[in-house]
Design a protein around this motif. Structure first.
Motif, PDB file in Angstrom:
ATOM      1  N   GLY A 164      43.876  29.687  59.144  1.00  0.00           N
ATOM      2  CA  GLY A 164      44.281  29.705  60.464  1.00  0.00           C
ATOM      3  C   GLY A 164      45.201  30.563  60.933  1.00  0.00           C
ATOM      4  N   CYS A 165      45.767  31.343  60.214  1.00  0.00           N
ATOM      5  CA  CYS A 165      46.905  32.527  60.436  1.00  0.00           C
ATOM      6  C   CYS A 165      46.070  33.781  60.831  1.00  0.00           C
ATOM      7  N   GLN A 166      46.834  34.535  61.663  1.00  0.00           N
ATOM      8  CA  GLN A 166      46.402  35.908  61.686  1.00  0.00           C
ATOM      9  C   GLN A 166      46.398  36.728  60.623  1.00  0.00           C
ATOM     10  N   ILE A 167      45.610  37.779  60.402  1.00  0.00           N
ATOM     11  CA  ILE A 167      45.297  38.422  59.131  1.00  0.00           C
ATOM     12  C   ILE A 167      46.556  39.274  58.808  1.00  0.00           C
ATOM     13  N   VAL A 168      46.836  39.590  57.608  1.00  0.00           N
ATOM     14  CA  VAL A 168      47.884  40.806  57.114  1.00  0.00           C
ATOM     15  C   VAL A 168      47.325  41.625  56.309  1.00  0.00           C
ATOM     16  N   SER A 169      47.798  42.655  56.071  1.00  0.00           N
ATOM     17  CA  SER A 169      47.257  43.629  55.205  1.00  0.00           C
ATOM     18  C   SER A 169      47.040  43.298  53.857  1.00  0.00           C
ATOM     19  N   PRO A 170      46.186  43.807  53.020  1.00  0.00           N
ATOM     20  CA  PRO A 170      45.163  44.719  53.397  1.00  0.00           C
ATOM     21  C   PRO A 170      43.829  44.325  54.033  1.00  0.00           C
ATOM     22  N   HIS A 171      43.741  43.160  54.681  1.00  0.00           N
ATOM     23  CA  HIS A 171      42.382  42.657  55.323  1.00  0.00           C
ATOM     24  C   HIS A 171      42.116  43.696  56.351  1.00  0.00           C
ATOM     25  N   ASP A 172      43.122  44.323  56.963  1.00  0.00           N
ATOM     26  CA  ASP A 172      42.645  45.046  58.216  1.00  0.00           C
ATOM     27  C   ASP A 172      42.262  46.305  57.851  1.00  0.00           C
ATOM     28  N   SER A 173      42.659  47.147  56.942  1.00  0.00           N
ATOM     29  CA  SER A 173      41.923  48.345  56.357  1.00  0.00           C
ATOM     30  C   SER A 173      40.762  48.164  55.752  1.00  0.00           C
ATOM     31  N   ARG A 174      40.517  46.966  55.108  1.00  0.00           N
ATOM     32  CA  ARG A 174      39.334  46.613  54.396  1.00  0.00           C
ATOM     33  C   ARG A 174      38.137  46.315  55.587  1.00  0.00           C
ATOM     34  N   ILE A 175      38.423  45.569  56.560  1.00  0.00           N
ATOM     35  CA  ILE A 175      37.778  45.134  57.731  1.00  0.00           C
ATOM     36  C   ILE A 175      37.238  46.596  58.474  1.00  0.00           C
ATOM     37  N   THR A 176      38.158  47.516  58.507  1.00  0.00           N
ATOM     38  CA  THR A 176      37.954  48.737  59.080  1.00  0.00           C
ATOM     39  C   THR A 176      36.856  49.300  58.501  1.00  0.00           C
ATOM     40  N   LYS A 177      36.794  49.441  57.127  1.00  0.00           N
ATOM     41  CA  LYS A 177      35.683  50.138  56.224  1.00  0.00           C
ATOM     42  C   LYS A 177      34.533  49.311  56.507  1.00  0.00           C
ATOM     43  N   ALA A 178      34.553  47.863  56.468  1.00  0.00           N
ATOM     44  CA  ALA A 178      33.192  47.070  56.514  1.00  0.00           C
ATOM     45  C   ALA A 178      32.517  47.517  58.007  1.00  0.00           C
ATOM     46  N   ILE A 179      33.721  47.679  59.048  1.00  0.00           N
ATOM     47  CA  ILE A 179      33.038  48.130  60.378  1.00  0.00           C
ATOM     48  C   ILE A 179      32.200  49.422  60.276  1.00  0.00           C
ATOM     49  N   LEU A 180      32.957  50.507  59.725  1.00  0.00           N
ATOM     50  CA  LEU A 180      32.107  51.710  59.479  1.00  0.00           C
ATOM     51  C   LEU A 180      30.897  51.639  58.684  1.00  0.00           C
ATOM     52  N   ALA A 181      30.742  50.596  57.908  1.00  0.00           N
ATOM     53  CA  ALA A 181      29.609  50.453  57.014  1.00  0.00           C
ATOM     54  C   ALA A 181      28.565  49.609  57.936  1.00  0.00           C
ATOM     55  N   ASN A 182      28.822  49.161  59.128  1.00  0.00           N
ATOM     56  CA  ASN A 182      27.906  48.095  59.705  1.00  0.00           C
ATOM     57  C   ASN A 182      27.937  48.610  61.466  1.00  0.00           C
ATOM     58  N   LEU A 183      27.415  49.786  61.712  1.00  0.00           N
ATOM     59  CA  LEU A 183      27.629  50.354  63.001  1.00  0.00           C
ATOM     60  C   LEU A 183      26.499  50.291  63.829  1.00  0.00           C
ATOM     61  N   GLU A 184      25.259  50.071  63.123  1.00  0.00           N
ATOM     62  CA  GLU A 184      23.887  50.035  63.830  1.00  0.00           C
ATOM     63  C   GLU A 184      23.801  48.453  64.406  1.00  0.00           C
TER      64      GLU A 184
END
Length: 602
Positions: A164-184
């Motif tokens: 229930g908390c806002q995310i902290v690092s390193p979640h943000d950088s790891r989510i960024t990588k996951a986004i780049l792997a799911n662009l279609e």
């Protein structure tokens, strides 16, 4: 074909939103490569607060396509990181901004396409309901579509983790990588909430649970309702946001429904925010209509939320002069009320224990309150005088929320309140994030107590707190920076200003500011603190965030920090003295010296 033309072709290949397709197609046919490069070359950055940007076509903006891509990446990451994520699900809410509902539906479709349960909050909600619902439902994560108090053309994608908390690092950088792997894009279904069995509407259930939590937080004292006193009349504005139905329900328990006068021009959601330049209660002029309404009705108290109702502000009329309380002043008033409430409750429980149970050597958890590093030191002074525990965190409720939960899990501490100077207030028993509705309700409850105890107004109570704990004044401001490179150069120059006086091998921070000697340096960018034995800061180091704190010999502390979301360098000055005039004078002098000596070139 140029690289930017290739990017435009790629956009047109995958974008199925007619409006944003038309934008890119038009720029391409015009040959407007400079604008295409701005829109397409750099992808919107996913940070610990998620996304926030202007709504228009392009990979660097927030729009249907980038929301889908972000949702797919976030879903993929949650599935890998959270146990039973498909079954536990993701909560989704949205506010009253342009496209918020549309973006929320596309996010729901993306999660459903990954086989994840979606807990759907069907109509406009305030931001705190999403983290509350995550905890209530034991969900895997949550998303709120909002840009809080940004201008009308902006929107955002705010994410919360399973706690229930806002995310902290390193979640943000790891989510960024996951986004780049799911662009279609897997789905463009904007009606999935009506069609998929994976989407379940839970708004009514979550609202009822939320208001029960508000009730418990407002009436903490056992068997005690509000004092019998003359009702407090107040004006309320949600600033064209979603707050009115939530505050209306919250004040029912206080028997103050008839005491609330609403600013009619700002009562209902309007994504264009037509009556204010910026929909932020802190901004100059934002409360003008509310104050005019109060004057017209002979009312001396104004309360306000920002458009997504996670922040809270108040203004008080004293001898015909209106004073808008700062975030620090509201924070210390709420902290005082929470301390009085907690102490009263403990006394009741001690008496009950003495009458019904054998004595025990077990000590109750130690009361703790928290504030961020850029907030007033007055809470720390209160903690020292009243013997409760104070914890300082980095800037942002992602740090305050996670720290409060960590302390609670230890079993040794009972965190009851946290605040930040930017009019944010957290009550951990309600939600692990700032909550403007809970803050407003508890502030009103405190007003009723102060009036019953001695006929005091919030302003009079604040003066009494200054007399008890010391007079603290703030002088906060910001300057706009033209670029990240310029900002970095300013901080590099500050760090080298003491080189002429430094011994060989010493760090070369300046030793003075104006006429005052600097007695402590804390650099949370490079990781240095002159006050610790090993010179390592107790707070986490963030190498990608410029943040310097200095303490002066005249009892002034100030922080210079680069904003993570705007092109600004922010300065927070906190001065203590034997009276308010002295504290304000100190703060002004330091403000002038920082501008003149440190921020040249901005």
């Amino acid at each position: 074909m140029t690289s930017v033309e290739n990017l435009a072709k790629e956009w047109l290949r995958i974008d199925q939103d007619p409006s944003t397709r038309e934008e890119i197609s038009g720029l391409l046919s015009e040959g407007n490569h400079s604008e295409l490069e701005v829109r397409l070359k750099h992808r919107i950055t996913f940070g610990t607060a998620g996304l926030r940007a202007r709504m228009e076509a392009g990979f660097s903006r927030i729009n249907a396509l980038t929301v889908i891509q972000t949702s797919q990446g976030f879903a993929s990451y949650v599935l890998k990181q959270v146990t039973n994520a498909k079954r536990r699900g993701i909560v989704i809410g949205f506010d009253g901004r342009h496209n918020s509902e549309k973006f929320a539906k596309l996010a729901a479709a993306a999660f459903a396409a990954k086989g994840i349960k979606v807990w759907w909050l069907e109509i406009l909600v305030h931001t705190p309901l999403v983290p509350f619902a995550i905890s209530e439902l034991r969900a895997a994560a949550g998303v709120m579509i909002t840009a809080s108090h940004n201008p009308p053309q902006d929107n955002g994608y705010k994410v919360y983790w399973e706690n229930g908390c806002q995310i902290v690092s390193p979640h943000d950088s790891r989510i960024t990588k996951a986004i780049l792997a799911n662009l279609e894009p897997l789905s463009w279904n904007d009606a999935v909430e009506e069609q998929s069995l994976l989407v379940e509407a839970v708004l009514s259930q979550m609202q009822e649970a939320y208001f029960r939590a508000i009730h418990r937080a407002v009436f903490v004292e056992r068997n005690q309702m509000q004092p019998q006193t003359e009702p407090i009349r107040f004006v309320y504005t949600p600033l064209h946001g979603v707050g009115l139905p939530y505050l209306t329900r919250a004040v029912q328990d206080l028997n103050l429904s008839d005491s609330m006068t609403v600013v009619s021009q700002q009562a209902h959601p309007d994504p264009d925010f037509p009556t204010v330049k910026f929909p932020n209660p802190e901004e100059k002029g934002a409360l003008d209509l509310a104050i005019q309404t109060a004057d017209a009705n002979n009312i001396d108290l104004v309360l306000a939320n920002d458009p997504d109702a996670d922040r809270f502000s108040a203004a008080i009329k004293v001898s015909s002069i209106w004073h808008q309380l700062t975030g620090n002043q509201i924070g210390i008033l709420l902290a005082s009320h929470m301390l009085e409430t907690y102490t009263h409750q403990q006394h009741q429980e001690d008496r009950l224990s003495a009458n019904t149970r054998p004595s025990s050597s077990t000590q109750p958890p130690k009361l703790v309150m928290l504030a961020s590093a850029v907030s007033s030191r007055m809470l720390s002074a209160m903690a020292h005088a009243e013997n409760f525990h104070f914890v300082e965190t980095l800037t942002g409720f992602k740090w305050l929320g996670n720290a409060a939960q960590y302390l609670a899990r230890s079993g040794n501490y009972d965190p009851i309140f946290a605040f930040e100077e930017a009019i944010g207030y957290m009550f951990p028993t309600v939600v692990a994030d700032k909550d403007g509705i809970a803050a407003a309700a508890i502030f009103l409850r405190a007003c009723l107590r102060w009036r019953a105890d001695g006929g005091h107004s919030p302003w009079e109570k604040l003066q009494a707190l200054y007399q008890k704990y010391g007079f603290f004044a703030e002088e906060n401001f910001y300057v706009v920076s033209p670029s990240v490179e310029v900002t970095d150069a300013v901080f590099a120059r500050i760090r080298s200003m003491g080189k002429e006086e430094a011994e060989v091998g010493e760090l070369v921070y300046p030793k003075r500011l104006g006429e005052n000697r600097i007695v402590r340096w804390r650099d949370l960018t490079i990781g240095y603190d002159s006050a610790t034995a090993d010179r390592v800061p107790e707070l986490p180091v963030q190498k990608d965030v410029q943040m310097l704190t200095a303490e002066l010999e005249n009892d002034v502390r100030f922080t210079v920090r680069a904003s993570g979301t705007e092109p600004k360098v922010k300065v927070y000055i906190d001065a203590k003295a034997e009276d308010m005039d002295g504290a304000e004078r100190k703060a002004r002098v330091v403000s002038g010296a920082v501008r003149q000596e440190w921020l040249k070139g901005l």
